[in-house]
Design a protein around this motif. Structure first.
Motif, mmCIF file in Angstrom:
data_model
loop_
_atom_site.group_PDB
_atom_site.id
_atom_site.type_symbol
_atom_site.label_atom_id
_atom_site.label_comp_id
_atom_site.label_asym_id
_atom_site.label_seq_id
_atom_site.Cartn_x
_atom_site.Cartn_y
_atom_site.Cartn_z
ATOM 1 N N MET A 1 37.050 21.635 29.852
ATOM 2 C CA MET A 1 37.738 21.474 31.132
ATOM 3 C C MET A 1 36.885 21.977 32.295
ATOM 4 O O MET A 1 36.851 21.365 33.364
ATOM 5 C CB MET A 1 39.085 22.209 31.122
ATOM 6 N N MET A 2 36.181 23.084 32.086
ATOM 7 C CA MET A 2 35.331 23.612 33.159
ATOM 8 C C MET A 2 34.181 22.651 33.444
ATOM 9 O O MET A 2 33.786 22.466 34.601
ATOM 10 C CB MET A 2 34.812 25.002 32.807
ATOM 11 N N LEU A 3 33.630 22.027 32.404
ATOM 12 C CA LEU A 3 32.555 21.062 32.620
ATOM 13 C C LEU A 3 33.060 19.820 33.333
ATOM 14 O O LEU A 3 32.374 19.255 34.194
ATOM 15 C CB LEU A 3 31.923 20.674 31.279
ATOM 16 N N LEU A 4 34.254 19.376 33.004
ATOM 17 C CA LEU A 4 34.803 18.179 33.634
ATOM 18 C C LEU A 4 35.242 18.428 35.074
ATOM 19 O O LEU A 4 35.167 17.533 35.913
ATOM 20 C CB LEU A 4 35.981 17.647 32.812
ATOM 21 N N MET A 5 35.712 19.627 35.367
ATOM 22 C CA MET A 5 36.240 19.929 36.698
ATOM 23 C C MET A 5 35.152 20.346 37.687
ATOM 24 O O MET A 5 35.366 20.321 38.895
ATOM 25 C CB MET A 5 37.282 21.042 36.623
ATOM 26 N N SER A 6 34.000 20.754 37.187
ATOM 27 C CA SER A 6 32.960 21.227 38.096
ATOM 28 C C SER A 6 32.303 20.043 38.798
ATOM 29 O O SER A 6 32.094 18.985 38.219
ATOM 30 C CB SER A 6 31.914 22.040 37.344
ATOM 31 N N SER A 7 31.956 20.251 40.052
ATOM 32 C CA SER A 7 31.315 19.192 40.821
ATOM 33 C C SER A 7 29.822 19.470 40.903
ATOM 34 O O SER A 7 29.384 20.615 40.769
ATOM 35 C CB SER A 7 31.922 19.131 42.219
ATOM 36 N N PRO A 8 29.015 18.457 41.139
ATOM 37 C CA PRO A 8 27.572 18.682 41.245
ATOM 38 C C PRO A 8 27.235 19.519 42.478
ATOM 39 O O PRO A 8 27.977 19.561 43.447
ATOM 40 C CB PRO A 8 26.991 17.272 41.362
ATOM 41 N N ALA A 9 26.110 20.165 42.429
ATOM 42 C CA ALA A 9 25.712 21.064 43.506
ATOM 43 C C ALA A 9 25.276 20.315 44.764
ATOM 44 O O ALA A 9 25.215 20.883 45.838
ATOM 45 C CB ALA A 9 24.581 21.976 43.031
ATOM 46 N N LEU A 10 24.969 19.048 44.642
ATOM 47 C CA LEU A 10 24.499 18.243 45.773
ATOM 48 C C LEU A 10 23.281 18.868 46.445
ATOM 49 O O LEU A 10 23.206 18.987 47.660
ATOM 50 C CB LEU A 10 25.624 18.027 46.799
ATOM 51 N N ALA A 11 22.332 19.263 45.644
ATOM 52 C CA ALA A 11 21.155 19.943 46.163
ATOM 53 C C ALA A 11 20.199 18.992 46.875
ATOM 54 O O ALA A 11 19.302 19.430 47.575
ATOM 55 C CB ALA A 11 20.424 20.654 45.025
ATOM 56 N N LEU A 12 20.372 17.695 46.699
ATOM 57 C CA LEU A 12 19.449 16.744 47.312
ATOM 58 C C LEU A 12 19.812 16.399 48.743
ATOM 59 O O LEU A 12 18.993 15.858 49.479
ATOM 60 C CB LEU A 12 19.390 15.463 46.470
ATOM 61 N N THR A 13 21.051 16.674 49.143
ATOM 62 C CA THR A 13 21.431 16.380 50.527
ATOM 63 C C THR A 13 21.020 17.536 51.430
ATOM 64 O O THR A 13 21.251 18.694 51.124
ATOM 65 C CB THR A 13 22.949 16.151 50.648
ATOM 66 N N ARG A 14 20.420 17.194 52.553
ATOM 67 C CA ARG A 14 19.952 18.199 53.496
ATOM 68 C C ARG A 14 21.066 18.587 54.465
ATOM 69 O O ARG A 14 21.820 17.732 54.925
ATOM 70 C CB ARG A 14 18.774 17.663 54.293
ATOM 71 N N ASP A 15 21.152 19.862 54.777
ATOM 72 C CA ASP A 15 22.074 20.335 55.803
ATOM 73 C C ASP A 15 21.362 20.347 57.147
ATOM 74 O O ASP A 15 20.140 20.205 57.231
ATOM 75 C CB ASP A 15 22.574 21.747 55.466
ATOM 76 N N ASP A 16 22.119 20.543 58.212
ATOM 77 C CA ASP A 16 21.543 20.529 59.552
ATOM 78 C C ASP A 16 20.512 21.639 59.755
ATOM 79 O O ASP A 16 19.473 21.427 60.347
ATOM 80 C CB ASP A 16 22.644 20.652 60.609
ATOM 81 N N GLY A 17 20.807 22.839 59.276
ATOM 82 C CA GLY A 17 19.914 23.963 59.494
ATOM 83 C C GLY A 17 18.924 24.189 58.364
ATOM 84 O O GLY A 17 18.297 25.235 58.276
ATOM 85 N N ASP A 18 18.785 23.228 57.482
ATOM 86 C CA ASP A 18 17.931 23.383 56.310
ATOM 87 C C ASP A 18 16.464 23.335 56.713
ATOM 88 O O ASP A 18 16.018 22.415 57.390
ATOM 89 C CB ASP A 18 18.240 22.262 55.318
ATOM 90 N N ASP A 19 15.717 24.331 56.308
ATOM 91 C CA ASP A 19 14.292 24.388 56.609
ATOM 92 C C ASP A 19 13.555 24.852 55.361
ATOM 93 O O ASP A 19 13.254 26.043 55.204
ATOM 94 C CB ASP A 19 14.030 25.346 57.775
ATOM 95 N N PRO A 20 13.257 23.952 54.431
ATOM 96 C CA PRO A 20 12.616 24.365 53.184
ATOM 97 C C PRO A 20 11.178 24.834 53.408
ATOM 98 O O PRO A 20 10.466 24.325 54.268
ATOM 99 C CB PRO A 20 12.648 23.101 52.331
ATOM 100 N N ALA A 21 10.785 25.800 52.630
ATOM 101 C CA ALA A 21 9.423 26.321 52.708
ATOM 102 C C ALA A 21 8.477 25.362 52.003
ATOM 103 O O ALA A 21 8.892 24.534 51.199
ATOM 104 C CB ALA A 21 9.365 27.693 52.045
#
Length: 74
Positions: free
Chosen positions: A19-39
């Motif tokens: 149930m925890m695996l089915l209910m968890s959502s992906p982290a969406l790490a590929l979408t950039r936020d407005d203030g995102d500034d990767p090193a």
């Protein structure tokens, strides 16, 4: 009764995990936020130096000081 309790506990643990695996959502790490500034990316040598060599050297220095009795008392 002991085997029955073990089967019940296993079923509850498996059900909870599923149930925890089915209910968890992906982290969406590929979408950039407005203030995102990767090193800038680190090279392999830089990564090994930063995360392997530096902690190892720091550990050895601290361990050496402790083993020697690194404090100077009166």
């Amino acid at each position: 009764m002991d085997k029955k309790n073990a089967l019940r506990a296993g079923a509850v643990a498996a059900g909870t995990t599923l149930m925890m695996l089915l209910m968890s959502s992906p982290a969406l790490a590929l979408t950039r936020d407005d203030g995102d500034d990767p090193a800038p990316k680190l090279e392999v040598v830089e990564t090994l130096g930063l995360f392997v060599a530096a902690p190892l050297v720091l550990f050895l220095v601290i361990a050496g000081r402790v083993a020697r009795g690194g404090h100077r008392g009166p």
